[in-house]
Scaffold this motif. Structure first.
Motif, mmCIF file in Angstrom:
data_model
loop_
_atom_site.group_PDB
_atom_site.id
_atom_site.type_symbol
_atom_site.label_atom_id
_atom_site.label_comp_id
_atom_site.label_asym_id
_atom_site.label_seq_id
_atom_site.Cartn_x
_atom_site.Cartn_y
_atom_site.Cartn_z
ATOM 1 N N UNK A 1 0.825 -1.213 0.000
ATOM 2 C CA UNK A 1 0.000 0.000 0.000
ATOM 3 C C UNK A 1 0.858 1.263 0.000
ATOM 4 N N UNK A 2 1.875 1.277 -0.861
ATOM 5 C CA UNK A 2 2.826 2.391 -0.885
ATOM 6 C C UNK A 2 3.102 2.831 -2.318
ATOM 7 N N UNK A 3 3.390 4.118 -2.459
ATOM 8 C CA UNK A 3 3.889 4.678 -3.722
ATOM 9 C C UNK A 3 5.383 4.871 -3.505
ATOM 10 N N UNK A 4 6.193 4.149 -4.293
ATOM 11 C CA UNK A 4 7.642 4.119 -4.076
ATOM 12 C C UNK A 4 8.345 4.737 -5.280
ATOM 13 N N UNK A 5 9.293 5.632 -5.024
ATOM 14 C CA UNK A 5 10.058 6.264 -6.099
ATOM 15 C C UNK A 5 11.541 5.995 -5.876
ATOM 16 N N UNK A 6 12.185 5.427 -6.874
ATOM 17 C CA UNK A 6 13.637 5.270 -6.873
ATOM 18 C C UNK A 6 14.217 6.299 -7.829
ATOM 19 N N UNK A 7 14.944 7.249 -7.286
ATOM 20 C CA UNK A 7 15.516 8.338 -8.078
ATOM 21 C C UNK A 7 17.000 8.061 -8.360
ATOM 22 N N UNK A 8 17.529 8.641 -9.441
ATOM 23 C CA UNK A 8 18.937 8.453 -9.827
ATOM 24 C C UNK A 8 19.276 6.974 -9.975
ATOM 25 N N UNK A 9 18.370 6.241 -10.603
ATOM 26 C CA UNK A 9 18.522 4.783 -10.690
ATOM 27 C C UNK A 9 19.663 4.353 -11.601
ATOM 28 N N UNK A 10 20.206 5.263 -12.386
ATOM 29 C CA UNK A 10 21.361 4.902 -13.217
ATOM 30 C C UNK A 10 22.567 4.537 -12.348
ATOM 31 N N UNK A 11 22.532 4.938 -11.080
ATOM 32 C CA UNK A 11 23.647 4.650 -10.176
ATOM 33 C C UNK A 11 23.406 3.420 -9.302
ATOM 34 N N UNK A 12 22.474 2.574 -9.727
ATOM 35 C CA UNK A 12 22.292 1.284 -9.064
ATOM 36 C C UNK A 12 23.003 0.200 -9.868
ATOM 37 N N UNK A 13 23.374 -0.868 -9.206
ATOM 38 C CA UNK A 13 23.886 -2.049 -9.899
ATOM 39 C C UNK A 13 22.686 -2.929 -10.258
ATOM 40 N N UNK A 14 22.840 -3.899 -11.154
ATOM 41 C CA UNK A 14 21.726 -4.818 -11.450
ATOM 42 C C UNK A 14 21.199 -5.520 -10.201
ATOM 43 N N UNK A 15 22.095 -5.868 -9.281
ATOM 44 C CA UNK A 15 21.670 -6.528 -8.052
ATOM 45 C C UNK A 15 20.821 -5.597 -7.192
#
Length: 296
Positions: free
Chosen positions: A199-213
């Motif tokens: 029951x949440x709205x989730x935003x991941x910002x600057x996702x280019x700086x995540x690894x595939x894992x």
């Protein structure tokens, strides 16, 4: 401003504007004026930025696409928030229709700002119980352990853009109340491990700086009755050269899955200072293969 782009002459007398030039140019400029008048009749503010946007659209298309006049309702009365380009309109529609949306594009295209606005609006309408905003704390040349202060003080600079967007949309008293009650949570990506967000709205910002894992870890946090928006610019990756960006990798992994949408914004969707659009265009010419290589 219009005369600088189109081969026309514009004269205004009283309540009449006369446009002279080639038939094609006159048609495009007339469409610009019609759209400006339509916005004024809707009691929307019209400024030089609005004119620049319409000039850019009319210069690349035979007509100005219809952009929904529907505002994104947020508690603050200071601003009217709505999609300002066709690309932004498609982005908003994708968020409404899908449970997971990826927004990929350059700086200034409204990726994060519009996602936060949609989340705040949905929160106010009771569609979700909480809003979770997440960013990877990429060290960008500095080791967090060597920075002064507590851990929260060390990671706050990475989260500041999310705070800025929220301050624009929520009155300070309401913002502090929602933060204290846990309705709004702003945290580094590492804090998401092991959680399930219902029951949440989730935003991941600057996702280019995540690894595939890390990307897989984030996406699998999605619980029942939740929605996730992932934003990033694949031309601004701060990971080491040996690491693959999770935002680049995920495009091939999740392509074609129902309920997941990929939305690509371009320099035409930039709504910051007019020079930002020119800067992006110049860098694109200097490094023509950068964006395409990263999109594979």
């Amino acid at each position: 401003m219009i005369e600088e782009v189109f081969p026309v002459e514009i004269s205004a007398r009283g309540m009449t504007a006369t446009v002279s030039g080639t038939p094609d140019a006159v048609s495009r400029v007339s469409r610009i004026f019609e759209e400006l008048l339509a916005r004024i009749r809707r009691s929307e503010p019209v400024d030089s930025q609005n004119v620049r946007e319409l000039v850019s659209i009319a210069g690349s298309s035979s007509s100005i696409p219809e952009i929904s006049p529907e505002n994104i309702r947020v508690p603050s009365r200071k601003k009217i928030i709505r999609p300002r380009t066709p690309g932004q309109k498609q982005y908003i529609e994708a968020i409404r229709k899908n449970d997971i949306v990826f927004a990929i594009g350059p700086a200034g295209t409204g990726k994060t700002y519009l996602a936060v606005a949609m989340a705040v609006s949905a929160l106010c309408d009771g569609e979700f119980r909480r809003l979770v905003l997440v960013r990877p704390a990429v060290e960008a040349g500095e080791k967090l352990g060597f920075l002064p202060g507590t851990f929260q003080e060390k990671v706050d600079p990475y989260l500041r853009p999310l705070y800025d967007a929220l301050y624009d949309m929520i009155e300070i008293d309401k913002f502090e109340e929602w933060m204290s009650r846990g309705i709004i949570e702003i945290a580094p990506l590492a804090f998401m491990r092991g959680r399930t967000l219902n029951d949440a709205f989730i935003i991941l910002d600057e996702a280019q700086n995540t690894t595939p894992e890390q990307m897989k870890m984030f996406l699998t946090r999605l619980g029942f009755d939740s929605k996730a928006v992932v934003t990033g610019d694949i031309t601004q990756i701060d990971l080491s050269k040996e690491q693959i960006s999770g935002l680049v990798h995920v495009q091939s992994v999740l392509k074609g899955i129902s309920g997941i949408a990929f939305n690509y914004l371009t320099g035409k969707d930039v709504v910051r200072h007019e020079l930002v659009q020119r800067i992006i265009h110049s860098y694109s010419k200097a490094e023509p293969d950068l964006g395409e290589n990263n999109r594979k």
